[in-house]
Design a protein around this motif. Structure first.
Motif, short mmCIF file in Angstrom:
data_model
loop_
_atom_site.label_atom_id
_atom_site.label_comp_id
_atom_site.label_asym_id
_atom_site.label_seq_id
_atom_site.Cartn_x
_atom_site.Cartn_y
_atom_site.Cartn_z
N UNK A 27 35.10 32.48 52.34
CA UNK A 27 36.14 32.18 53.62
C UNK A 27 37.57 32.19 53.58
N UNK A 28 38.15 32.12 52.18
CA UNK A 28 39.50 32.19 52.41
C UNK A 28 40.02 32.83 50.63
N UNK A 29 41.21 33.14 50.70
CA UNK A 29 41.77 33.51 49.30
C UNK A 29 41.61 35.06 49.16
N UNK A 30 41.96 35.41 47.91
CA UNK A 30 41.99 36.93 47.58
C UNK A 30 40.82 37.60 47.84
N UNK A 31 39.59 36.98 47.59
CA UNK A 31 38.38 37.61 48.01
C UNK A 31 37.73 37.17 49.35
N UNK A 32 38.56 36.80 50.05
CA UNK A 32 37.99 36.55 51.50
C UNK A 32 37.43 37.63 51.91
#
Length: 82
Positions: A27-32
């Motif tokens: 859901x979030x972050x660099x690999x969203x």
């Protein structure tokens, strides 16, 4: 935590991690928007099992960390000059 609960629920119903992985989205972050790796899912499950097995230790670790970051421990002491 939603991804973890999804995996746990599917495992309880006889599903495997490999079957669940394509349906999970970060859901979030660099690999969203991407799927988590199988190894990331296993790490999350291992951490969850550790928290379930030793809840008092986890609470104590959180309390210790909060104490270290509080005003009681403002940081390293200044160096003394001879």
């Amino acid at each position: 935590m939603d991804m973890l609960h999804t995996v746990l629920r599917r495992q309880a119903n006889g599903g495997s991690i490999e079957q669940s992985q394509p349906d999970l989205i970060i859901p979030t972050g660099r690999r969203k928007g991407q799927n988590p790796s199988i190894s990331s899912i296993y790490r999350a499950l291992a951490e969850h099992a550790k928290r379930e097995a030793y809840p008092e230790a986890v609470e104590q670790a959180h309390a210790d960390f909060a104490a270290l970051n509080s005003e009681r421990f403002p940081g390293p002491a200044p160096k003394q000059r001879p």
